[in-house]
Design an enzyme around this catalytic site. Structure first.
Site, PDB file in Angstrom:
ATOM      1  N   LYS A   1     -13.337  16.381  70.486  1.00 45.27           N
ATOM      2  CA  LYS A   1     -13.383  16.289  69.021  1.00 45.27           C
ATOM      3  C   LYS A   1     -14.158  15.052  68.581  1.00 45.27           C
ATOM      4  O   LYS A   1     -13.772  14.352  67.659  1.00 45.27           O
ATOM      5  CB  LYS A   1     -11.961  16.231  68.461  1.00 45.27           C
ATOM      6  CG  LYS A   1     -11.098  17.408  68.835  1.00 45.27           C
ATOM      7  CD  LYS A   1      -9.716  17.264  68.227  1.00 45.27           C
ATOM      8  CE  LYS A   1      -8.646  17.381  69.278  1.00 45.27           C
ATOM      9  NZ  LYS A   1      -7.311  17.138  68.761  1.00 45.27           N
ATOM     10  N   CYS A   2     -15.261  14.800  69.213  1.00 45.95           N
ATOM     11  CA  CYS A   2     -16.061  13.591  69.002  1.00 45.95           C
ATOM     12  C   CYS A   2     -17.413  13.985  68.403  1.00 45.95           C
ATOM     13  O   CYS A   2     -17.884  15.108  68.586  1.00 45.95           O
ATOM     14  CB  CYS A   2     -16.243  12.913  70.365  1.00 45.95           C
ATOM     15  SG  CYS A   2     -17.342  11.485  70.392  1.00 45.95           S
ATOM     16  N   GLY A   3     -18.035  13.066  67.730  1.00 41.02           N
ATOM     17  CA  GLY A   3     -19.372  13.319  67.208  1.00 41.02           C
ATOM     18  C   GLY A   3     -20.389  13.615  68.311  1.00 41.02           C
ATOM     19  O   GLY A   3     -21.403  14.258  68.072  1.00 41.02           O
TER      20      GLY A   3
ATOM     21  N   THR B   1     -19.592  15.382  71.025  1.00 44.24           N
ATOM     22  CA  THR B   1     -19.139  16.578  71.737  1.00 44.24           C
ATOM     23  C   THR B   1     -20.247  17.597  71.969  1.00 44.24           C
ATOM     24  O   THR B   1     -20.277  18.226  73.031  1.00 44.24           O
ATOM     25  CB  THR B   1     -17.932  17.211  71.007  1.00 44.24           C
ATOM     26  OG1 THR B   1     -16.868  16.255  71.008  1.00 44.24           O
ATOM     27  CG2 THR B   1     -17.463  18.487  71.673  1.00 44.24           C
TER      28      THR B   1
END
Length: 154
Positions: A35-37, A39
């Site tokens: 759930k990361c930028g 990803t």
């Protein structure tokens, strides 16, 4: 211990695995988050894996929840998310910590070899066929930007 192949890690099912199983193969080791930028880099990591796996490259993903809680609690959710959304077929391991007192021994070694504490998700370490770290790539470095360095260790 002075080579990546000297370490053990946990697979998603909890079993302990020696990285000696990959002895003689170059590795790209990445602390990941679902759930990361960054990803979307899963797509590029999968492309690298597909392009170079016949030459021996193994991409190893280590889900990490240490940066802003950007990983699923349940490892099954993580693996399903990666497979469904990015077609990931490279090995994902059990969730790890990469910094602090509870850091996975492998990541302690990687940091000692190259660059100190990990600042965020998707820090990438390139390991040659002899088990030595030859490159560290910060999160903003896209997987495709590592192709020339990967080709040098193949």
């Amino acid at each position: 211990m002075n080579k990546v192949y000297d370490y053990t890690v946990r697979k998603t099912n909890g079993d302990v695995m020696s990285l000696d199983a990959y002895k003689g193969q170059p590795l790209l080791i990445v602390n990941t988050a679902s759930k990361c930028g960054y990803t979307p880099q899963f797509k590029g990591l999968q492309e690298l894996y597909e392009a170079y796996k016949t030459d021996g490259l193994v991409v190893l993903g280590f889900p990490c929840d240490q940066f802003a809680n950007q990983e699923f609690e349940n490892i099954e959710e993580t693996t399903e998310f990666c497979q469904v959304n990015y077609g990931v077929t490279f090995p994902l391991m059990a969730k790890v910590k990469v910094n602090g007192e509870e850091a996975e021994n492998l990541f302690r070694f990687l940091k000692e070899e190259n660059g100190g504490d990990i600042k965020w998700n998707f820090t990438k370490f390139l390991v040659d066929r002899n088990g030595h770290v030859t490159g560290r790539y910060e999160p903003a470095v896209e997987p495709a930007e590592m192709k020339k360095d990967i080709e040098k260790v193949l």
